[in-house]
Motif scaffolding. Structure first.
Motif, short mmCIF file in Angstrom:
data_model
loop_
_atom_site.label_atom_id
_atom_site.label_comp_id
_atom_site.label_asym_id
_atom_site.label_seq_id
_atom_site.Cartn_x
_atom_site.Cartn_y
_atom_site.Cartn_z
N ILE A 63 0.88 -1.17 0.00
CA ILE A 63 0.00 0.00 0.00
C ILE A 63 0.91 1.22 0.00
CG2 ILE A 63 -1.72 1.32 1.27
CD1 ILE A 63 -2.60 -1.32 2.57
N SER A 64 0.76 2.07 -1.00
CA SER A 64 1.56 3.29 -1.06
C SER A 64 0.88 4.37 -0.25
CB SER A 64 1.71 3.76 -2.50
OG SER A 64 2.56 2.89 -3.19
N PHE A 65 1.66 5.03 0.57
CA PHE A 65 1.19 6.13 1.39
C PHE A 65 1.97 7.36 0.94
CE2 PHE A 65 -0.69 7.19 5.66
CZ PHE A 65 -1.89 6.54 5.45
N PRO A 66 1.50 8.56 1.19
CA PRO A 66 2.21 9.76 0.75
C PRO A 66 3.64 9.84 1.31
CG PRO A 66 0.01 10.31 1.49
CD PRO A 66 0.24 8.87 1.85
N ASN A 67 4.44 10.65 0.67
CA ASN A 67 5.80 10.96 1.12
C ASN A 67 6.72 9.74 1.20
OD1 ASN A 67 5.10 13.70 1.38
ND2 ASN A 67 4.24 13.30 3.39
N ASN A 68 6.66 8.89 0.20
CA ASN A 68 7.54 7.73 0.09
C ASN A 68 7.40 6.74 1.24
OD1 ASN A 68 8.66 8.56 -2.35
ND2 ASN A 68 10.17 9.83 -1.31
N MET A 69 6.28 6.70 1.89
CA MET A 69 6.04 5.72 2.95
C MET A 69 5.17 4.62 2.37
SD MET A 69 4.68 6.35 6.80
CE MET A 69 6.17 7.21 7.25
N ASP A 70 5.61 3.38 2.53
CA ASP A 70 4.85 2.24 2.02
C ASP A 70 4.56 1.27 3.16
OD1 ASP A 70 4.80 3.18 -0.55
OD2 ASP A 70 6.29 1.80 -1.32
N GLN A 81 -9.98 -15.29 10.44
CA GLN A 81 -10.88 -15.01 11.56
C GLN A 81 -10.09 -14.51 12.77
OE1 GLN A 81 -14.18 -15.23 11.62
NE2 GLN A 81 -14.64 -15.23 13.77
N GLY A 82 -10.55 -13.42 13.37
CA GLY A 82 -9.92 -12.88 14.57
C GLY A 82 -8.73 -11.96 14.32
N ASN A 83 -8.35 -11.78 13.05
CA ASN A 83 -7.25 -10.88 12.73
C ASN A 83 -7.61 -9.45 13.15
OD1 ASN A 83 -4.72 -11.45 11.75
ND2 ASN A 83 -5.28 -11.39 9.61
N PRO A 84 -6.67 -8.71 13.71
CA PRO A 84 -6.96 -7.30 14.02
C PRO A 84 -7.07 -6.49 12.72
CG PRO A 84 -4.64 -7.76 14.38
CD PRO A 84 -5.30 -9.07 14.05
N VAL A 85 -7.88 -5.46 12.75
CA VAL A 85 -7.97 -4.51 11.64
C VAL A 85 -7.50 -3.17 12.18
CG1 VAL A 85 -9.45 -3.36 9.96
CG2 VAL A 85 -9.90 -5.75 10.59
N PHE A 86 -6.42 -2.65 11.60
CA PHE A 86 -5.85 -1.39 12.05
C PHE A 86 -6.25 -0.26 11.11
CE2 PHE A 86 -2.88 -4.65 13.55
CZ PHE A 86 -2.80 -4.33 14.89
N LYS A 87 -6.44 0.92 11.69
CA LYS A 87 -6.72 2.13 10.91
C LYS A 87 -5.44 2.96 10.95
CE LYS A 87 -9.69 6.20 10.98
NZ LYS A 87 -10.80 6.83 11.70
N ILE A 88 -4.88 3.23 9.77
CA ILE A 88 -3.66 4.03 9.64
C ILE A 88 -4.04 5.31 8.93
CG2 ILE A 88 -1.29 4.05 8.78
CD1 ILE A 88 -1.63 0.98 8.43
N ARG A 89 -3.62 6.44 9.50
CA ARG A 89 -3.94 7.70 8.83
C ARG A 89 -2.95 8.78 9.19
NH1 ARG A 89 -7.58 11.72 10.50
NH2 ARG A 89 -7.61 11.93 12.73
N GLU A 90 -2.90 9.77 8.30
CA GLU A 90 -2.16 11.00 8.57
C GLU A 90 -3.12 11.90 9.33
OE1 GLU A 90 0.64 12.31 5.10
OE2 GLU A 90 -1.30 11.73 4.30
N THR A 91 -2.74 12.36 10.50
CA THR A 91 -3.67 13.12 11.33
C THR A 91 -4.06 14.45 10.71
OG1 THR A 91 -1.79 13.91 12.63
CG2 THR A 91 -3.05 12.08 13.53
N ASP A 92 -3.22 15.05 9.87
CA ASP A 92 -3.56 16.34 9.26
C ASP A 92 -4.20 16.19 7.88
OD1 ASP A 92 -2.54 17.55 11.44
OD2 ASP A 92 -0.73 18.30 10.49
N GLN A 93 -4.32 14.98 7.39
CA GLN A 93 -4.81 14.75 6.03
C GLN A 93 -6.03 13.85 6.04
OE1 GLN A 93 -3.26 16.32 3.45
NE2 GLN A 93 -1.89 17.22 4.95
N THR A 94 -6.56 13.61 4.88
CA THR A 94 -7.69 12.70 4.76
C THR A 94 -7.24 11.30 4.35
OG1 THR A 94 -8.02 13.38 2.47
CG2 THR A 94 -9.30 14.53 4.16
N ASN A 95 -5.94 11.10 4.18
CA ASN A 95 -5.44 9.79 3.79
C ASN A 95 -5.57 8.82 4.95
OD1 ASN A 95 -4.51 10.62 1.22
ND2 ASN A 95 -2.71 11.53 2.19
N GLU A 96 -6.33 7.75 4.72
CA GLU A 96 -6.43 6.71 5.72
C GLU A 96 -6.65 5.38 5.03
OE1 GLU A 96 -9.63 7.83 8.36
OE2 GLU A 96 -11.11 6.84 7.12
N THR A 107 9.87 2.47 3.58
CA THR A 107 9.90 3.52 2.57
C THR A 107 10.07 2.87 1.20
OG1 THR A 107 10.89 5.63 1.96
CG2 THR A 107 12.40 3.93 2.73
N ASN A 108 10.24 3.66 0.18
CA ASN A 108 10.51 3.10 -1.14
C ASN A 108 11.64 3.88 -1.78
OD1 ASN A 108 9.38 5.29 -2.94
ND2 ASN A 108 7.56 4.81 -1.73
#
Length: 145
Positions: A63-70, A81-96, A107-108
């Motif tokens: 999954i590519s995330f902004p600023n060369n973070m992957d 079954q039972g796998n955790p689901v994590f929410k990853i986001r930039e707190t100042d942006q709408t990217n999640e 990084t990449n």
């Protein structure tokens, strides 16, 4: 700072390794556990095997995330079954993004063959990149069938 990180990563390109943030959940605790791991590998196949081992999976996806973070995720994480689901986001942006299962953040780098997932040259640069991008990671829920 970001230019410095990219230059140093290019200098370490032949190692195809570095520092990654590993995120997982320890049962029955429902908070994420963060761990910095180091993977130093000289060939791509060996690195891939280490990714499988670190996030406990048989196939991966990027999954590519902004600023060369992957992010490397378990491609079959949603089917466990039972796998955790994590929410990853930039707190100042709408990217999640929502990620089921354990994952790695790195990084990449750009090579002649294209974009390659890599670790940060030092732990400090990994933490700086997370802070600069204002990344938050929260447990969102569990995979349930």
């Amino acid at each position: 700072m970001k230019e410095t990180i990219v230059k140093e990563i290019k200098m370490n390109e032949e190692k195809i390794g570095g520092y990654y943030l590993k995120v997982k959940r320890i049962s029955p605790v429902t908070i994420p556990l963060f761990e910095v791991i180091q993977i130093e590998e000289k060939n791509k196949d060996g690195k891939l095997e280490k990714f499988y081992k670190e996030i406990n999976c048989r196939s991966i996806d990027y999954i590519s995330f902004p600023n060369n973070m992957d992010i490397i995720v378990d491609d079959e994480g949603l089917f466990k079954q039972g796998n955790p689901v994590f929410k990853i986001r930039e707190t100042d942006q709408t990217n999640e993004v929502f990620v089921p299962g354990e994952f790695l953040i790195g990084t990449n780098i750009k090579t002649e063959e294209g974009k390659v997932f890599a670790g940060y040259p030092t732990e400090k640069e990994l933490y700086l990149a997370l802070a600069e991008n204002k990344i938050t990671i929260d447990l969102f829920g569990l995979v349930k069938w």
